[in-house]
Design an enzyme around this catalytic site. Sequence first.
Site, mmCIF file in Angstrom:
data_model
loop_
_atom_site.group_PDB
_atom_site.id
_atom_site.type_symbol
_atom_site.label_atom_id
_atom_site.label_comp_id
_atom_site.label_asym_id
_atom_site.label_seq_id
_atom_site.Cartn_x
_atom_site.Cartn_y
_atom_site.Cartn_z
ATOM 1 N N ASP A 1 23.585 12.011 -17.997
ATOM 2 C CA ASP A 1 22.360 12.320 -17.709
ATOM 3 C C ASP A 1 21.706 11.013 -18.734
ATOM 4 O O ASP A 1 21.648 11.300 -19.847
ATOM 5 C CB ASP A 1 21.819 13.505 -18.273
ATOM 6 N N TYR B 1 4.176 8.362 -12.737
ATOM 7 C CA TYR B 1 5.276 7.565 -12.471
ATOM 8 C C TYR B 1 4.894 6.110 -13.067
ATOM 9 O O TYR B 1 5.720 5.606 -13.655
ATOM 10 C CB TYR B 1 5.772 7.407 -11.055
#
Length: 685
Positions: free
Chosen positions: A490, A583
Amino acid sequence: MKNLWIESDAEAMVAAYAAKGVDRDLALRVYTTRLLGGDPRLVLHGGGNTSVKLTATDLVGDTWDVLCVKGSGWDMAVIEPAGLPAVKLAPLLKARSLERLSDEDMVALQRANLIDPGSPNPSVETLLHAFLPHKFVDHTHSTAVLAIVDQGEDSEALIAKVFGPKMGYVPYIKPGFDLAKAAAEIYDRDPSVEGLILDKHGIFTFAETAKEAYGLMIHWVTVAEDYVTANRKPAAPRAPLPASLAEPAAIAPMLRGAVAARYPEGRIERMVSDFRTSPAILDFLARADLDRLAARGVSTPDLSIRIKTGPVVLPSPDAADLAGYRIAAGKAIADYVQDYERYFTENDARDDVRRTMLDPMPRLSLVPGLGMFGHGRTLKDARIASDVGEMWIEAVSGAEAIGDFRPLAKSDLFELEYWSLEQAKLAGNKPKPLTGQVALITGGAGAIGAATAKLFAANGAHVVVVDLDAAKAAETAKAAGNASIGVGGDVTSPDDVRAAFDQAVATYGGVDIVVSNAGAAWEGGIGEIDDALLRRSFELNFFAHQTVAQNAVRLFKEQKTGGTLLFNTSKQAVNPGPKFGAYGLPKAATLFLSRQYALEYGAIGVRSNAVNADRIRSGLLTDDMINSRSKARGLSEKDYMSGNLLGLEVTADHVAQAFLHHALAERTTGDVTTVDGGNIAAVLR
């Protein structure tokens, strides 16, 4: 050494090949060649060869007596009948009457008489196999035999003592026509011998059956092993080690940088490293006379193609003084380079042949207390260097156990390392643009990451594919090829990111290119979006990029060979879309992050660039998101995906090409490349 011949296995191979029209003797030749090639104590990475004399039919239907001999490039451990090309025997035998035959003419003679013109080049020792009358001939570079032949001026007497009259003695002669004639003459003087011992080189055995020739090889190698075991001297004195040894990972990047070849125009030829250790390796490296033995050279001449004139000995790394270790290791490598340059200059001056010096960097580094590092332009080459190192240790250990390791003089070694036949092989082996480099790609199992991994690997890089899904990362790495690896992790976890870089160091020795590509998008009006979601987006789309870049720079500073940072920043960084602020905001920050790295680390050769891509079908831009975004802009899905100046949809492959461009653009940093088919609103200004 154990005789591995199993009658049922041999007959099974004969039957299997008979169904394919392969002669019984050729099938048995394949069987015993594999037995020999499967033991690194006998045959290692191209060393050794075998042959069988048969009859064969050429392309026009004529039948000839032929020699089927190991072909160049074939691994004896997995050889097939095609790896034993058939050469017409009569012209080879006729050549024995010649006074001289140049290496180039010898190769031409052998190729001109191949039954199948498309076959690989026959072994350089083809004539030796031909001049011996036996049906089956085996040749290896047994480490036990090398322990006997790598002695001083009394090696001939020792060979006679160990092997007796059943083995002929051949003084060292460079492989080729002259060696073939000399060996045949020695056999002719006493046809009762069961084989030949070649001083500083290896062993030949021969017989009328595959089983007998192989059995003789195992028997005489065992004789050598038994002699070494029975006549061992007391253990050599040991050298002291630091109280606290550094881990291999702590020195691997600096060593990898130290063995990179640098050229005046700024070009750097990097290598990858393969670390190897074992109780046997550590025991040998603990010797107080390690420097003396390494300086003597390689145990058999063909190893010079793999590890040059021999290994470099580096100091043991004190964990408390890595800065001092960098200086000491650098000096040891600089001294090795200087010695190699002197070796080339002095030996090159002996004749008028025009040669170009190979890069002088060592291919095998010995580190007492830790183990050894094999170095090569590819991981395969690095692993070969390590394999050779293990067999070098075994041969030298045996030679020292019974006497004084005295291999072939380096002046004679030069003739083989700079042999015209070997130079021709090297000239035909052109490296790819990213050969020797290691690329780490995050989000590597996604559409853009996978396309980039595949393209980088095709251009010579070894790729570390990092993805949240470890299984998909491994699958993508396998599809990319070139000994690439997959790592699960991750990127929002600093520990996982560090672990991915550590795995790159453990596998290849370091990292040169980083494509920070992982990301995900969430929709929502910026004034209403949940604060936790916005922070989550920043963790993945900004802070993860920072963590990845920090780890990259840490290694770049250790390697001191520069490096390349590539960021996927998206057109949202400069041309925000409605309800996409969660984003676009972190992506805008990442774009400026790429410029900050360009500004602060250009002085150490780090280039940092970004790619702004738009509307790429991927795990981020799913079919559902395409539907949502096209509706938000009032467009059909087709018009949305090709809504650019060129009217063409952009794919992950196009983004990968942009990343490759930046990886190769050696004088470009701080740049942003747009890959969107043309969006005037996203043009940087």
